[in-house]
Motif scaffolding. Structure first.
Motif, short mmCIF file in Angstrom:
data_model
loop_
_atom_site.label_atom_id
_atom_site.label_comp_id
_atom_site.label_asym_id
_atom_site.label_seq_id
_atom_site.Cartn_x
_atom_site.Cartn_y
_atom_site.Cartn_z
N UNK A 102 22.10 -31.15 -55.36
CA UNK A 102 21.73 -31.25 -53.95
C UNK A 102 21.48 -29.86 -53.34
N UNK A 103 20.41 -29.76 -52.57
CA UNK A 103 20.07 -28.55 -51.83
C UNK A 103 19.55 -28.94 -50.46
N UNK A 104 19.44 -27.94 -49.61
CA UNK A 104 18.84 -28.13 -48.29
C UNK A 104 17.63 -27.21 -48.19
N UNK A 105 16.53 -27.74 -47.71
CA UNK A 105 15.30 -26.98 -47.57
C UNK A 105 15.54 -25.72 -46.73
N UNK A 106 15.00 -24.59 -47.17
CA UNK A 106 15.11 -23.36 -46.38
C UNK A 106 15.98 -22.29 -47.01
N UNK A 107 16.62 -22.55 -48.08
CA UNK A 107 17.38 -21.61 -48.88
C UNK A 107 18.13 -22.41 -49.94
#
Length: 334
Positions: A102-107
């Motif tokens: 899991x990641x979050x857009x923008x870094x």
């Protein structure tokens, strides 16, 4: 294209730069960003508090715009469509918890504070037609986080008494608005009397200043206790929340800006059968359900201020200082 990138070698830590994006992958779309919005994670990246930081990466998780290019012919139906972007990447197959990727857009991947952003086609949904570009840009991350905390983890039922703490930020605003739309009796807490007054104008029944020692007794006198509490602070405020939640009630926290609690009233938690639940962002199903809910109830995000790309440092400073009442938006293109 113009983009706001992380640059820790300069005093502001962010810079409006000219960059180039790589060619589209076959499953990707290129979105011309009309507006983007800030979240606390953007400021935490600027402060060096977020893991896996890389200079030169475009910041920003929230955005709305128009699809201008697609990676293959099967995606051509998206061309020219007005869309918003789901910033939750690689949630995984388990609805109960995000996966290890899991990641979050923008870094660490390029985000939305740019003239264009490239994302997988499964990250876009049609923009709610009743929203402006600024409103649509404000919705994704905070709206998704609030919806999962309130509706999925919190299991909100019509008529319940709900307390949303720290009213003023984006997630708290959405949680309050969603709870009202779902027929709850909604209360807030804040350290700002102005923010409490603004909450009352939204239809909130009452607000409590958590800086005052008497707020717990006031809340109990007014409400008799809460069925559900939505919180992002934790720290030593937790025992106050345990004191104002009803027996059998739920406390859902989606952050811990005050850190871990130094004390914990475990006896009251088990004796009153209180449920403590963690929550963060949300799955693709949560995002779709959140959009359906917003469209059904015609919920307009509350905007704080709108800045230009050239004013990005001012926007970030406003987030840093906790001055916002609603979402801070950066207008990329008129």
């Amino acid at each position: 294209m113009k983009a706001i990138v992380l640059n820790r070698s300069i005093s502001s830590k962010i810079k409006l730069s000219e960059i180039e994006l790589p060619p589209l992958d076959s499953d990707e779309v290129k979105v011309e960003v009309k507006a983007a919005a800030l979240n606390h994670r953007d400021e935490w990246c600027r402060q060096g508090l977020y893991p896996n930081l890389k200079d030169g990466v475009v910041l920003g998780s929230d955005g709305a715009g128009i699809v201008r290019e697609v990676g293959n012919k099967a995606l051509e139906g998206w061309l020219g469509k007005e869309v918003i972007i789901n910033p939750a990447l690689h949630w995984g197959e388990d609805e109960t918890v995000q996966g290890k990727d899991f990641q979050i857009l923008g870094m660490p991947s390029n985000g939305t504070l740019a003239e264009f952003v490239q994302v997988s086609s499964n990250r876009i949904q049609e923009k709610p037609s009743f929203m402006t570009w600024e409103e649509a840009a404000a919705l994704p991350l905070a709206g998704l986080t609030a919806y999962r905390a309130l509706m999925v983890q919190g299991g909100l039922k019509q008529g319940e008494k709900v307390l949303v703490t720290g009213f003023g930020g984006g997630v708290a605003h959405f949680a309050a608005q969603f709870a009202l739309a779902n027929g709850a009796e909604v209360f807030v807490s804040s350290s700002s009397e102005d923010k409490i007054k603004a909450a009352r104008q939204l239809g909130i029944k009452a607000g409590f200043n958590y800086k005052e020692d008497k707020w717990v007794n006031q809340a109990l006198e007014v409400t008799g206790g809460f069925d559900l509490i939505i919180d992002s602070a934790m720290g030593d405020t937790l025992n106050n929340l345990i004191n104002v939640v009803k027996p059998g009630g739920r406390i859902v926290f989606y952050g811990a800006t005050q850190g871990n609690p130094s004390g914990f009233n475990a006896r009251k938690v088990f004796w009153n059968q209180i449920k403590l639940l963690g929550s963060t962002m949300g799955s693709d199903r949560d995002f779709k359900e959140m959009l359906d809910f917003v469209n059904k109830h015609q919920i307009h995000p509350v905007l704080d201020q709108v800045f230009s790309m050239e004013e990005a440092e001012k926007a970030f400073d406003r987030m840093k200082n906790g001055q916002q009442l609603g979402k801070i938006v950066v207008m990329v293109k008129d």
